[in-house]
Enzyme design. Structure first.
Site, PDB file in Angstrom:
ATOM      1  N   ASP A  86       9.404   3.138  -0.508  1.00  0.00           N
ATOM      2  CA  ASP A  86       8.342   3.761   0.287  1.00  0.00           C
ATOM      3  C   ASP A  86       8.531   3.325   1.732  1.00  0.00           C
ATOM      4  O   ASP A  86       8.129   2.242   2.136  1.00  0.00           O
ATOM      5  CB  ASP A  86       6.965   3.355  -0.243  1.00  0.00           C
ATOM      6  CG  ASP A  86       5.837   3.967   0.590  1.00  0.00           C
ATOM      7  OD1 ASP A  86       6.147   4.724   1.542  1.00  0.00           O
ATOM      8  OD2 ASP A  86       4.663   3.696   0.290  1.00  0.00           O
TER       9      ASP A  86
ATOM     10  N   LYS B 219       4.557   8.831   8.903  1.00  0.00           N
ATOM     11  CA  LYS B 219       4.333   8.179  10.201  1.00  0.00           C
ATOM     12  C   LYS B 219       5.355   8.623  11.264  1.00  0.00           C
ATOM     13  O   LYS B 219       5.226   9.725  11.778  1.00  0.00           O
ATOM     14  CB  LYS B 219       4.243   6.667  10.014  1.00  0.00           C
ATOM     15  CG  LYS B 219       3.038   6.329   9.103  1.00  0.00           C
ATOM     16  CD  LYS B 219       2.632   4.878   9.059  1.00  0.00           C
ATOM     17  CE  LYS B 219       1.290   4.733   8.362  1.00  0.00           C
ATOM     18  NZ  LYS B 219       1.310   4.228   7.021  1.00  0.00           N
TER      19      LYS B 219
ATOM     20  N   TYR C 239       0.862  -1.188   0.000  1.00  0.00           N
ATOM     21  CA  TYR C 239       0.000   0.000   0.000  1.00  0.00           C
ATOM     22  C   TYR C 239       0.892   1.229   0.000  1.00  0.00           C
ATOM     23  O   TYR C 239       1.879   1.285   0.744  1.00  0.00           O
ATOM     24  CB  TYR C 239      -0.890  -0.003   1.249  1.00  0.00           C
ATOM     25  CG  TYR C 239      -1.767   1.225   1.387  1.00  0.00           C
ATOM     26  CD1 TYR C 239      -2.865   1.426   0.555  1.00  0.00           C
ATOM     27  CD2 TYR C 239      -1.502   2.184   2.364  1.00  0.00           C
ATOM     28  CE1 TYR C 239      -3.670   2.551   0.691  1.00  0.00           C
ATOM     29  CE2 TYR C 239      -2.308   3.307   2.516  1.00  0.00           C
ATOM     30  CZ  TYR C 239      -3.395   3.485   1.674  1.00  0.00           C
ATOM     31  OH  TYR C 239      -4.194   4.593   1.813  1.00  0.00           O
TER      32      TYR C 239
END
Ligand SMILES: *Cc1c(COP(=O)(O)O)cnc(C)c1O
Length: 427
Positions: free
Chosen positions: A237, A265, A142
């Site tokens: 990523d 994050k 994702y």
């Protein structure tokens, strides 16, 4: 009466599905999500004032635990000086310098407000730099909800992707090629079939959005070598893995220098902050220097930057990741031992401070293997843990997170509760 239930009912009136991000609705596991009223250290409390040991940590950012006093102090101090300026500040220069000193792959970095923005911008930059359109992503990874990334594999491995969401034009999805994770042969075949067309590979170097699946060393090597050989861009990523698996991120553990990196994050310490960066020749293509447009009203927001800087300074302390990794290891070892004592087919593993739990006898290597796990058992296990005050991610397909605030007692308590929860599956 449960205030959680009342709030969930009320939430449906003006919020679609009662939530602002779908997985929070507990659709995968069923039941009512706890509405969180406060967090402190390793714990969160819900609207009924029930305490949980939290292994979600806001889906990864809270590596220091909830409401760490030094992070909160930095945020308060920054907020008192104003919430946003839309103009350069000294603190964002400090954060950019720090990020570039921590990661050799970063010559330059630009701050944005979400992981989605970071990956979307990195892909646009990779396409602008190479002058090519095709993007390779891997099944089960994702990368946020930009149109070109909401794509699933078509029929046949080398066909182009199909939209995985309504509202994504087929033409956009057609430029995204979806390949199986950890499959070197499929990757080689794809480059051979698309010579001169592939702009970039985007990959989760430790996949954390299909439970937890680490990239194999052979896969890591193939991605780096093939992108180099074909003048394509390798995008790591690290929105989830960045400063979560190690201070050097997954790229440090892999000893790989990607061309572009996305962060989010942990880098924002719980505030809306993310980043993308990499090679100087690529970053020079970004506006205002170059032709690739990218912008943001709240980019580099001073309060978010303050939270990120405070967090990065604390996790840079010597031994921080050794201790976090050991603690997370103790948790997964405990889960494995408890399952085996109850004779339940189960496996668990960790990379740094993130972990995966699977209701299958061995750890998975691919999306297909993750999907083969026993989801019914996971859901029952999840609810038993929740009932006894352990908050795991409400889905069999999400990674878990340990923070520096989790104590040995928290870990031991969690393992003891898991031991009882596994017994429901014993024959
Ligand atoms: C969470 C995540 C994103 C998206 O970040 P948001 O801040 O939710 O937009 C992108 N990539 C990975 C690997 C993630 O885990």
């Amino acid at each position: 009466m449960s205030r959680n239930n009342d709030l969930f009912d009320a939430a449906f009136k003006h919020i679609p599905g009662g939530v602002n991000s779908p997985v929070r609705a507990f659709g995968s596991v069923g039941g009512t999500p706890p509405f969180i009223s406060r967090g402190h250290g390793a714990y969160v409390w819900d609207a009924d004032d029930k305490r949980y040991i939290d292994y979600v940590g806001s889906w990864g950012p809270l590596i220091l635990g909830h409401a760490h006093p030094e992070v909160i102090a930095a945020v308060e101090k920054a907020a008192r000086n104003g919430l946003s300026f839309g103009a350069p500040t000294a603190a964002e220069v400090e954060l950019a310098d720090l990020l570039c000193s921590l990661l050799p792959a970063l010559d330059q970095v630009r701050l944005v407000s979400s992981g989605t923005e970071a990956t979307m911008s990195a892909i646009r930059l990779a396409r602008g730099f190479t002058g090519r359109d095709k993007l390779i992503k891997f099944e089960g990874c994702y990368h946020g909800h930009a149109d070109s990334l909401l794509v699933k594999a078509g029929s046949g491995l080398l066909t182009f992707g199909n939209p995985s969401s309504a509202g994504v034009p087929a033409a956009v999805a057609a430029d995204t090629i979806v390949l199986p994770y950890n499959d070197v042969a499929a990757l080689e075949a794809c480059f051979a079939e698309n010579v001169g067309k592939i702009a970039a590979i985007i990959v989760e170097p430790v996949a954390g959005n299909m439970n937890l699946v680490p990239a194999t060393p052979a896969f890591v090597t193939a991605m780096r070598e093939l992108t180099q050989a074909h003048d394509a861009v390798l995008i790591y990523d690290e929105v989830m893995t960045g400063f979560r698996v190690d201070l050097t991120c997954a790229q440090g553990l892999h000893r790989v220098k990607p061309d572009l990196v996305t962060l989010g994050k942990v880098v924002g310490g719980g505030m809306p902050l993310a980043a993308f960066g990499g090679r100087a020749d690529m970053m020079a293509k970004l506006a205002p220097l170059g032709p690739v447009y990218q912008a943001g009203t709240l980019s580099g927001n001073p309060v978010a930057v303050a939270a990120g800087l405070a967090t990065l300074k604390l996790i840079s302390a010597p031994g921080f990741f050794t201790a976090l990794t050991a603690k997370t290891r103790k948790l997964v070892d405990g889960f494995n031992a408890a399952a085996s004592a109850a004779n339940v087919p189960f496996s668990a593993q960790n990379v740094g401070g993130m972990f995966g739990l699977y209701f299958s006898a061995s750890t998975p290597n691919s999306f297909a293997e993750v999907m083969a796990g026993d989801r019914v058992r996971f859901n029952a296990f999840f609810h038993t843990m929740l009932e006894h005050g352990v908050y795991l991610a409400p889905s069999a397909y999400e990674a878990g997170f340990v923070s520096a605030a989790h104590t040995d007692v928290d870990i031991d308590d969690t393992i003891a509760i898991a031991g009882r929860a596994f017994k429901q599956f014993s024959a």
